[in-house]
Structure formats: C-alpha cells, structure tokens
Design an enzyme around this catalytic site. Structure first.
Site, PDB file in Angstrom:
ATOM      1  N   HIS A 161       0.848  -1.190   0.000  1.00 40.73           N
ATOM      2  CA  HIS A 161       0.000   0.000   0.000  1.00 40.73           C
ATOM      3  C   HIS A 161       0.885   1.242   0.000  1.00 40.73           C
ATOM      4  O   HIS A 161       1.810   1.354   0.800  1.00 40.73           O
ATOM      5  CB  HIS A 161      -0.911  -0.001   1.236  1.00 40.73           C
ATOM      6  CG  HIS A 161      -2.022  -0.986   1.134  1.00 40.73           C
ATOM      7  ND1 HIS A 161      -2.520  -1.419  -0.063  1.00 40.73           N
ATOM      8  CD2 HIS A 161      -2.728  -1.630   2.089  1.00 40.73           C
ATOM      9  CE1 HIS A 161      -3.499  -2.275   0.163  1.00 40.73           C
ATOM     10  NE2 HIS A 161      -3.642  -2.423   1.461  1.00 40.73           N
ATOM     11  N   LYS A 556     -13.759   4.794   7.161  1.00 34.53           N
ATOM     12  CA  LYS A 556     -14.285   5.703   6.138  1.00 34.53           C
ATOM     13  C   LYS A 556     -15.798   5.574   6.022  1.00 34.53           C
ATOM     14  O   LYS A 556     -16.488   6.503   5.623  1.00 34.53           O
ATOM     15  CB  LYS A 556     -13.610   5.394   4.792  1.00 34.53           C
ATOM     16  CG  LYS A 556     -14.006   6.334   3.661  1.00 34.53           C
ATOM     17  CD  LYS A 556     -13.049   6.209   2.486  1.00 34.53           C
ATOM     18  CE  LYS A 556     -13.193   4.893   1.768  1.00 34.53           C
ATOM     19  NZ  LYS A 556     -14.365   4.830   0.891  1.00 34.53           N
TER      20      LYS A 556
END
Length: 890
Positions: A161, A556
């Site tokens: 990532h 999120k």
C-alpha cells in the site's frame, strides 16, 4: 511584526529546542547533522538558499511558540514571497532535515535499547516475551504458560500500500548516514578518526541533497517486491533468530546455549507484495510467480551464506568431538552426490567431520537456489532433517554449546523462513469473482479478465509445487458479503485446473471491511463452514480458520469511533462463535500506519482485544513507512517483535481477559452512546450534499494520485463525486497532508460530549483498555494537526458550513481528550511522544505553508488551463516532506 535580528533568531531557536527535554547525545546528533546540512545548503544550493531556509524556520518557530496571528501571517508571507524555484529548494531542504532528524531519533532509540540490554532488571513486565512469560506463569502455572509460549504466533504481513513517499535511493542514503553516525560516535576518542567520519557524513548528506526526492515514475509491483526484500536482507533474516535467542537467554539463564532451547520459532512473515490484485491491474499471475521466485532466491542465498559461515568455524576434530553414525552416513550420502567438492573439503578438513558435513550442506542449499536437480534439497524439511542430525551428533559428543549455538540460529532461520521467505498471499475483490463465475457459467468466450483470474490459481499451484505449501495458499476475499463469496474461490480453483487437474491447496480468508459486513460476519462464517470444499480444508488444518478485519474502510464508512467499537464487537462475536464451533481462530487485523486506519502502538492494541480473540496468535498488515520504521533497523525490529509478542502472550491471561470483559460490560452504555452519536456526527459531514468534491478541493487528494508512491491506483473509479470508490489510503493521506487528520478523530468529541460525565469518562479511560487506546491514538492524531493551517486548507473550498463543522468538532474533541487524559495539553501523559511531535511541528508547518501556496495557485487557475508543472512539483515535494515529518501518514 518585524523580522528578528540574527542574534534574536538564534536565541529563539535555541530557547525553543532547549524547552524540550532532548537527551544530550540526541541533541548532539541533531546539532551535528543539521550543521552539516547547513554547510551543504551553502555549498550546493543556489545563492541565499541557506538564509531563506533559516528565515522560514525562525518564522515558523516564532509562530508556533507565541501563536499570534501576526507571527503566523509573517511565516505565510515569507513562504509566499519565494519564487517557485526557491520554494522548491526550500521544501527539499526541510525534507532532508526531517530525514536526518528521524535518523537521529532512531539512533537514540537504538542507543537506549542497547543500554537497556545491559540492565534487564529494569524491564517492564509487559515489555518482553521473557518477562511476560514469568507473569503469565504466576497466573496459570508453569506448564500452561510453557504450552502457550510454544504455541505463540506473531505474523506481520507486509503490503505494498503506497504510503512510503521516499524513493529507495533516498532510503539507502539515509541508512548509510545512520552507519556513519554510529562510526562517528565510536570514534569519539580519536580526533582524526572522528574528523574522517564527519567528512564522510558531510559527503553523504550532500549526496542526499542532490538526489531527486521524487520518483520519476510509479514503481512496478516487481520493484515493490525488491524494496521489501531489502528489509529481509538487512534486518529480519538475522534479527528474528536473535529475538528467539534473547528470550531463551532470559528464560534459561546460564544454561542457555548449552541445552535445547525453550522457545520455538513464533514469527511468520507474510507478504501481499506481488499478490494483492484488489484494484491493482498491474499485479498479474506472472507478477505473483516472479514475487515468489525473488523471495526464494533471497532466503536461499541467506541460508547458504549462514551455513557456509558456521561450517567454516566448526573446527571440532574427530578425537574431541566424534561424529555420530548418522552424521558419518550423511557425509557419505553428500559425498556421493557432490564428489569433487567433497574431496576438496575433506582435503582441507581431514579430521573435522562436522565442519565437512555442514560445508557440503551449504553447497546443497546453493544447488537448491540454482535449481541443480541432482544436488538440490527437495524442500526445507529435508534441510532441517540434515541439520538436526548434525545437532544431535554434537550433543552426543558432549559439545552442546556448538549444537545449540550458531547452528541453532540457522535451524531457527529455516523453521521461520523455509525456502520461501514470505508466505505470499493473494487478495481479490469479491465482485471480480462474481463477474468471472457468471461468465464461466454462461458459456460465453473467456475474456482476458477471466483468463487472468484463472491463471492466478495456476500460479499458486506452481508456487506450492516449487517452494512448498507455506509459500502460497492464503486467498483473501475483499468485501466478503456472503458465504457464496468464499465458496467462489474454490469453484474458480477447480475451473482453473480443469476436471482432471488438482487445484492448489487454499485457505480462503474472508475480509470484512464495511460496518454492515462486520455486523454480518458471524452469520456468514456459520454458513461457510458447512460448504463442502471449505469444510474439507477446515478438517485438514485441524479446524484452523483465519478471518480478516478491515480497519480503513470501516472507518471511512462510519467514522473512527463507531468503526473501532464495531471492530471490537465483531471480534467478540466471531471469537465466541469460533469457541462454540471448536475452531482455532486467528483474527487478521488490516491495520495501517495512520491512526485513521487502525494504526498506533500495536502492543497496546493487542492487550485491548476482546477475550479469546487473540489466544496467542496475532496477525496484522504492515505497510509503507511503518515497515521501515519498525523493521528497518535491527535493534528496533527486535524490540518491536519482542514487545508485540509479549502482548500477544499476555492478551489471553486470565487477568487481562477479565479486565477487558468486565470493562466492556461496565461501560456498555457509554459505548452505545458513543457509537450512535459519533456516527450521526460523521454522517452529518460526509453525507452532506457536495461533500466529496469539496473534500477533493480542500485537500491535495487529486494531486496525491500524481505522486509515484506505488503501483496501486489511488481510487477504484475516476469520479470524486462519491467516496465509495475512493480508497482508504488517499482518504487518510489527504486529510493528513492538510494537517487536519480528520480520519483519525472526527466524531470523538461529540461522542464524549454526549456521555457528558467527565468523572466517569476519566474512570473509563483508566479501566477500559479499548477506550484508552482509542483516546491515546486520537491524542497523537490531534497533536499533529494545526488549526491555523487547517483553516487555510478549508478556505480553499466554498462551503463555510462544512469547514466550520470540521473546526468545531476538532476543538470539541481536543477539549475532551485533554480533560480526560489530564495535564492541560495533548500528550501530557506521554512526554517522549509529545516531545517528538512538538520538535517537528514548526518544521512541518513550513512545508505545509509551501504546500498551501502551491495548492492555492493550482485551485485558482482556470479550470480549462493545463496545470503548472512547477507548481505541481512543489506540491508533490511538500507532500513527501510532510510525510517524512509526520511519519505515520497512511
């Protein structure tokens, strides 16, 4: 406000840095490195660069310390006054400073660790595996504690990532400076040697300054594999057996190294690099095959060198240390397959049987690496069997210190890493599987996507056949929403090999990411264990099952507070289900480096988990800059592994489980209030009309996609009209760059305010590990925010209502966190961390002001005009610098 004179500026900087209790030797390191950087800026920068850097540095320190609008305005004015070219140089200078300051801090940590090694009596009871074992034994008895120690498992999984903003060339240069700094310290008693070391540091800093800080293009997945390999080569390959050795030394005392070790290898290292294809079209089946080959090459080379080194030192003659019959037979077998080398070795070591055998074993490992079929080992177990023969022979010959010395370290390395080094894991989105299966069931011609998906299973089978089952076999299904999503993997594996083929051995791992998926997890698991292929594999593994929990998308989805509470509840329910079903559960935590993605100290997070959710096994993702911060330096890597493993061992102690269980029950009403109110507050922001494009305007979210961080795209789609397709990484990274850090704290202030009872919340902070971990992480996140700079970013949008909502929640959260933790300011109860943040903040402010200047100009340009490349470059340079200054960015 007038600009300070040079004398006043020097006094201001000195007072500011002296106001934080920096250890004297660290202060000396920072002074040395920053002074040498100053020389480089004078010698290698354009005329006046050093003076401009100093002007901005003094101004941001002044603005940070007196907090007046006039001081902040002057710092802004200086940043705005630079030409774009000069702003570019200034941003690079501050970024290099952060790299050097981080290095000095790391050097101090290593210094402290080495000093602590000489004072084991000072170690905290929860701070090392050995000390944790003693505490656990006091609760459950020696036999049970020993059994738990022998079943201990710590499983970090390295991912690609993209949150590491540094180039590999920059990282390599920093590591060289670190080595030279150690040389400088060691040469303190010899003035000439120290001057030579200083000259070499100066040359390396000059090289660091001249090295382009930004990657010219995104790295390929194969580049990312090579980057991760550097961590193994330079640190983990040798550090992990040293961790085992340290634990055994502590537990066995003076007998350590002369008898069989108590500790068993408990580290397993996984990797998604080259295997994670969820939303990354550049990771193909060919990439996965190559990743496995690269990892195997690295570990076999390491094992070959270690066996050769140990063999050369094993100069025990046959009279003092007679070989066993098994070792003599092993020599004959090895000699028959490698006659020329055996003759040469026997000539050099005629009466050193153990040395001769180990040197031929090293040759055999080398043949495995080069794929010499006549000489190669078939697998790591065959190598372990040969090493065990040598070890037993040494014990029988009354040479136990040689049996359990360096040879034991080699055995530990083989047990930990096999011939594969990393346990490569594949990840794919459930929607891709559904699409491919629908196509296969329809009988339509096979598309390129379908062929690629099927080829992945063939790649896994190939890797297993060549490097062993541990080399690959875990298959993670992103956004698991039903049992059918998991069963699809087995169906696709059968399709890939055809009716007559044998599919690869697969452990299918569900990844529950959204709030709704976390709530549905126990029901999905209860159903999937009844599916034939899944149930069959479960029985083959002794009913072992892994379940992955996503921290970033859930945060999120519902905000950090509700996400943390939902994750705790999901773990508790899944653990209870696993106990009832007789399943040995391993929860795999998809934690990121940033606090908005579940980051923060891993050991405190482990101790805050629900009862039976750890049970001696802890697996988590490690990514980006966190990989190099935790595993890039040997002493720090050893300490991190020891600390986390200690927490894993203690997490299942009766006292810890009882504390967590009792606290969760006692504060259930607090949790319910916090969950409800924090979610409502979060939705008030993110579900407001036009929020997504506003977010893209007030942060550098769009521009982050231009930064060549990694091979992975920043978002799944092209639109910023919705957050659904935005990956969690840029969501967190963008808020961090804007010095708002919203993903790490938003909603907590409202949640605590809704509870309202300050005395009870203070008590909960003391008694409830989950709340304490949450609040401590929020305190760190808030400490890295800056309200004045945040306001400037929020002004880039045209939504005063949303901007005010963010600022109000920031103020409310800060107020409540300070009231609960005490001390009058953020991190007052964590002085070392507070010092690190405060020392960096003014310098981060300088880069933020340069970033704001570039971002504002880009936003004000006509929409149909091409973006100014010089402004884009300045923005990206500042992004890299802020990431270096804040450290846990994504």
């Amino acid at each position: 406000m007038r600009e300070p004179t040079p004398t006043e500026a020097l006094d201001l900087v000195g007072r500011y840095e002296a106001g934080h209790e920096i250890p004297e030797r660290m202060r000396g390191d920072v002074r040395l490195l920053s002074t040498l950087l100053g020389r480089v800026l004078r010698e290698s920068g354009t005329p006046g660069l050093y003076e401009d850097v100093e002007r901005l540095r003094v101004a941001t320190i002044q603005a940070y310390t007196d907090e007046t609008p006039e001081a902040f305005a002057r710092a802004e004015q200086i940043a705005q006054s630079f030409t774009t070219e000069r702003a570019d140089e200034v941003a690079r200078a501050f970024t290099v400073y952060f790299h050097l300051a981080n290095l000095a801090e790391e050097h101090q940590r290593v210094r402290v660790l080495r000093e602590r090694d000489g004072r084991p009596e000072k170690e905290d009871a929860t701070d090392s595996v050995a000390a944790a074992f003693v505490r656990l034994a006091a609760e459950v008895g020696d036999d049970t504690a020993l059994e738990r120690l022998r079943n201990l498992r710590f499983h970090p999984v390295f991912t690609a990532h993209p949150t590491e903003a540094r180039r590999r060339a920059v990282s390599s240069s920093i590591r060289r400076v670190a080595g030279l700094l150690a040389e400088y310290e060691d040469s303190a008693r010899d003035g000439a040697d120290q001057r030579r070391a200083e000259r070499r540091i100066l040359a390396e800093i000059d090289l660091l300054w001249r090295t382009a800080p930004l990657r010219p293009q995104k790295p390929s997945p194969t580049d990312e594999v090579h980057t991760i390999m550097s961590v193994f080569d330079e640190t983990l390959f040798t550090a992990v057996p040293k961790v085992y050795r340290r634990i055994d030394d502590a537990l066995q005392g003076i007998a350590a190294g002369s008898r069989k070790p108590v500790v068993r290898p408990f580290v397993r290292v996984g990797s998604w690099v080259g295997g994670d294809r969820d939303g990354n079209p550049f990771v193909t089946a060919a990439t996965t095959r190559k990743a496995a080959a690269i990892a195997s090459e690295h570990v076999l080379l390491g094992l070959e060198r270690a066996a050769t080194r140990i063999g050369r030192t094993l100069t025990l003659d046959a009279v003092s240390t007679p070989p066993s019959a098994e070792v003599e037979a092993l020599w004959r077998r090895l000699k028959d397959s490698d006659e020329d080398a055996a003759a040469e070795i026997a000539k050099r070591s005629p009466d050193e049987p153990h040395r001769r055998v180990l040197l031929l074993i090293a040759r055999k490992i080398g043949a495995t690496r080069t794929r010499d079929a006549d000489l190669a080992y078939p697998d790591a177990d065959a190598l372990l069997a040969d090493l065990a023969l040598v070890q037993r022979s040494l014990v029988d010959a009354r040479a136990p210190r040689h049996a359990y010395g360096e040879l034991q370290s080699l055995i530990w390395q083989v047990q930990t890493y096999g011939f594969h080094l990393t346990e490569l894991e594949v990840r794919q989105h459930s929607a891709v599987h559904r699409t491919v299966l629908a196509e296969l069931d329809s009988g339509a011609p096979i598309s390129e996507q379908t062929e690629e998906v099927l080829d992945v299973f063939r790649a896994i089978a190939h890797i297993q056949q060549r490097y062993g089952l541990r080399a690959a076999g875990r298959y993670i299904v992103s956004f698991t929403q039903s049992a059918a999503d998991l069963d699809a993997v087995h169906r696709l594996a059968r399709h890939a090999v055809g009716p007559s083929g044998t599919p690869p051995v697969l452990d299918v791992i569900p990844l529950f990411e959204t709030f709704a998926d976390l709530q549905a997890a126990p029901g999905i698991l209860a159903e999937i264990v009844t599916h034939p292929a899944f149930a069959a594999r479960l029985e083959e593994t002794g009913r072992r099952l892994e379940v992955m929990l996503g921290y970033s998308d859930s945060s999120k989805d519902v905000g950090p507070v509700a996400a943390n509470l939902a994750l705790y509840e999901a773990q508790a329910l899944i653990a209870a289900w696993a106990q009832d079903a007789g399943i040995e559960l391993t929860l795999f935590h998809g934690r990121g480096g940033a606090l908005g993605r579940g980051g923060g100290p891993a050991n405190s997070a482990v101790l805050a988990q629900p009862p039976h959710s750890v049970d001696g096994r802890f697996k988590l993702t490690e990514q980006g800059e966190v990989i190099f911060a935790r595993y890039g330096e040997p002493a720090i890597a050893m300490r991190h592994i020891d600390q986390v493993a200690a927490a894993v061992l203690l997490a299942s102690s009766p006292s810890n489980e009882q504390r967590n269980s009792a606290a969760a029950e006692r504060y259930a009403d607090v949790a319910a209030t916090m969950d409800r109110t924090s979610r409502a507050r979060f939705f008030e922001l993110v579900k407001a009309p036009g929020f997504a494009p506003w977010f893209a305007t007030v942060t550098p979210m769009e521009e982050i996609g231009l930064l060549a961080l990694g091979s992975r795209p920043a978002r799944r789609g092209l639109s910023v009209e919705s957050l659904e397709d935005l990956r969690a990484i840029p969501w967190v990274f963008a808020w961090t760059q804007a010095r708002i850090n919203l993903a790490g704290w938003f909603g907590l202030g409202t949640a605590l305010d809704a509870v309202g009872d300050e005395a009870r919340l203070r008590q909960a902070y003391r008694d409830w590990p989950l709340l304490r971990t949450l609040i401590d992480n929020v305190a760190m996140s808030l400490a890295k925010t800056d309200e004045r700079i945040a306001r400037r970013y929020l002004e880039l949008g045209d939504r005063d209502d949303l901007a005010q909502l963010v600022l109000d929640e920031m103020a409310l959260t800060r107020d409540w966190v300070v009231r609960i933790t005490g001390g009058g300011e953020l991190l007052a109860n964590k002085p070392v961390l507070q010092r690190a943040v405060k020392l960096r903040s003014p310098y981060v402010d300088a880069l933020s002001l340069l970033q704001l200047r570039a971002l504002r100009a880009l936003r004000e340009a006509p929409q149909d005009a091409p973006a100014d490349p010089e402004l884009q470059r300045l923005l990206l340079l500042s992004v890299s610098g802020v990431a270096a200054g804040l450290q846990n960015t994504g």
